[in-house]
Design a protein around this motif. Structure first.
Motif, PDB file in Angstrom:
ATOM      1  N   GLU A   8       6.781  81.942 -30.289  1.00 52.81           N
ATOM      2  CA  GLU A   8       5.822  81.916 -29.183  1.00 52.81           C
ATOM      3  C   GLU A   8       5.179  80.535 -29.052  1.00 52.81           C
ATOM      4  OE1 GLU A   8       1.535  83.842 -27.783  1.00 52.81           O
ATOM      5  OE2 GLU A   8       2.582  84.708 -29.507  1.00 52.81           O
ATOM      6  N   GLY A  11       7.750  77.946 -27.829  1.00 53.81           N
ATOM      7  CA  GLY A  11       8.021  78.119 -26.407  1.00 53.81           C
ATOM      8  C   GLY A  11       6.885  77.574 -25.555  1.00 53.81           C
ATOM      9  N   ALA A  12       5.658  77.847 -25.975  1.00 53.35           N
ATOM     10  CA  ALA A  12       4.491  77.337 -25.233  1.00 53.35           C
ATOM     11  C   ALA A  12       4.429  75.817 -25.304  1.00 53.35           C
ATOM     12  CB  ALA A  12       3.211  77.947 -25.798  1.00 53.35           C
ATOM     13  N   ARG A  14       7.039  73.717 -25.716  1.00 51.97           N
ATOM     14  CA  ARG A  14       8.112  73.167 -24.872  1.00 51.97           C
ATOM     15  C   ARG A  14       7.709  73.199 -23.403  1.00 51.97           C
ATOM     16  NH1 ARG A  14      14.192  74.118 -26.934  1.00 51.97           N
ATOM     17  NH2 ARG A  14      13.886  73.675 -29.133  1.00 51.97           N
ATOM     18  N   HIS A  15       7.094  74.287 -22.983  1.00 55.41           N
ATOM     19  CA  HIS A  15       6.625  74.374 -21.596  1.00 55.41           C
ATOM     20  C   HIS A  15       5.570  73.304 -21.326  1.00 55.41           C
ATOM     21  CE1 HIS A  15       5.544  76.050 -17.751  1.00 55.41           C
ATOM     22  NE2 HIS A  15       4.293  76.167 -18.143  1.00 55.41           N
ATOM     23  N   TYR A  16       4.612  73.190 -22.224  1.00 56.35           N
ATOM     24  CA  TYR A  16       3.528  72.206 -22.109  1.00 56.35           C
ATOM     25  C   TYR A  16       4.090  70.783 -21.996  1.00 56.35           C
ATOM     26  CZ  TYR A  16      -0.710  69.724 -23.702  1.00 56.35           C
ATOM     27  OH  TYR A  16      -1.786  68.892 -23.821  1.00 56.35           O
ATOM     28  N   THR A  18       7.160  69.872 -21.182  1.00 57.27           N
ATOM     29  CA  THR A  18       8.006  69.734 -19.999  1.00 57.27           C
ATOM     30  C   THR A  18       7.157  69.537 -18.743  1.00 57.27           C
ATOM     31  OG1 THR A  18       9.763  71.053 -21.004  1.00 57.27           O
ATOM     32  CG2 THR A  18       9.789  70.858 -18.606  1.00 57.27           C
ATOM     33  N   VAL A  19       6.099  70.305 -18.610  1.00 53.81           N
ATOM     34  CA  VAL A  19       5.210  70.191 -17.454  1.00 53.81           C
ATOM     35  C   VAL A  19       4.487  68.846 -17.466  1.00 53.81           C
ATOM     36  CG1 VAL A  19       3.057  71.101 -16.464  1.00 53.81           C
ATOM     37  CG2 VAL A  19       4.881  72.664 -17.131  1.00 53.81           C
ATOM     38  N   SER A  23       7.696  66.069 -16.710  1.00 58.27           N
ATOM     39  CA  SER A  23       7.562  66.189 -15.258  1.00 58.27           C
ATOM     40  C   SER A  23       6.378  65.396 -14.714  1.00 58.27           C
ATOM     41  CB  SER A  23       7.404  67.659 -14.865  1.00 58.27           C
ATOM     42  OG  SER A  23       8.552  68.379 -15.245  1.00 58.27           O
ATOM     43  N   LEU A  32      -3.009  74.461 -18.443  1.00 55.81           N
ATOM     44  CA  LEU A  32      -2.536  75.201 -19.616  1.00 55.81           C
ATOM     45  C   LEU A  32      -3.585  75.246 -20.734  1.00 55.81           C
ATOM     46  CD1 LEU A  32       1.165  73.951 -19.712  1.00 55.81           C
ATOM     47  CD2 LEU A  32       0.296  76.160 -18.889  1.00 55.81           C
ATOM     48  N   GLY A 113       0.239  81.391 -23.901  1.00 53.13           N
ATOM     49  CA  GLY A 113       0.665  80.155 -23.259  1.00 53.13           C
ATOM     50  C   GLY A 113      -0.425  79.124 -23.039  1.00 53.13           C
ATOM     51  N   TRP A 159      15.842  68.425 -26.177  1.00 54.04           N
ATOM     52  CA  TRP A 159      15.312  69.142 -25.018  1.00 54.04           C
ATOM     53  C   TRP A 159      14.202  68.362 -24.308  1.00 54.04           C
ATOM     54  CZ3 TRP A 159      10.147  69.934 -25.078  1.00 54.04           C
ATOM     55  CH2 TRP A 159       9.504  70.038 -26.313  1.00 54.04           C
TER      56      TRP A 159
END
Length: 194
Positions: A8, A11-12, A14-16, A18-19, A23, A32, A113, A159
């Protein structure tokens, strides 16, 4: 006893990442954080909640549009993610290596998240040396492409780099009346370090 499953938290994170750094949607990254989340930069100060964190991130990143943040490594221990990035700029001198200096980040996961805290550590001497090297190279070799070039994401974390053909468009570019933060004196919110 562990509060969060590593899957968990990873995953959070990687999202953080990436955003945010990949990005460059600094406002979405700030969202977030929990409503009382704290972002502490050892030089600039402390910013609380998504609104202040967004103003800080967009302001400082917008003051240095040539800088991007490849991920070098990260480690996870329960609710903490510690990671290292390079504050990098493509060298204006053709064929010369990228310029940069390191920073260390400590994130605290809050579940679902969201993040409750981040600490940002970097060395002022290294930042000033980097800025001087970039200024000198830019004076000799005007950049043929945009200051938003991001050519070298390193080979450290597979990644943690944009997809082929990605064109940088940081969130601060779309802000009406955007004002970059070039120093502590430009900050009129949060708890500014003196």
């Amino acid at each position: 006893m562990t509060r969060y499953d590593r899957t968990e938290v990873e995953g959070a994170f990687r999202h953080y990442f990436t955003v945010g750094p990949i990005s460059e949607n600094w406002d979405a990254m700030a969202q977030l954080f929990t409503d009382d989340g704290i972002y502490r930069d050892h030089f600039y100060g402390m910013f609380t909640g998504p609104s202040e964190i967004s103003r800080y991130l967009e302001g400082t990143m917008g003051a240095a549009p040539h800088v991007y943040n490849p991920l070098v490594w990260y480690t996870i221990d329960d609710d903490r993610v510690v990671y290292k990035v390079v504050n990098r700029a493509d060298n204006p001198e053709p064929g010369a290596p990228a310029l940069g200096f390191d920073s260390l980040q400590v994130l605290t996961y809050a579940g679902r998240g969201k993040w409750s805290a981040q600490e940002d550590w970097w060395v002022m001497y290294e930042m000033k040396k980097f800025a001087a090297e970039f200024r000198e190279a830019s004076s000799k070799f005007p950049m043929p492409d945009s200051p938003l070039s991001r050519r070298d994401w390193g080979d450290w974390v597979d990644w943690a780099r944009p997809a082929e053909g990605h064109v940088a468009h940081p969130s601060w570019m779309d802000r009406d009346g955007f004002t970059p933060i070039s120093g502590r004196a430009d900050i009129d919110f949060g708890t500014r370090n003196s």
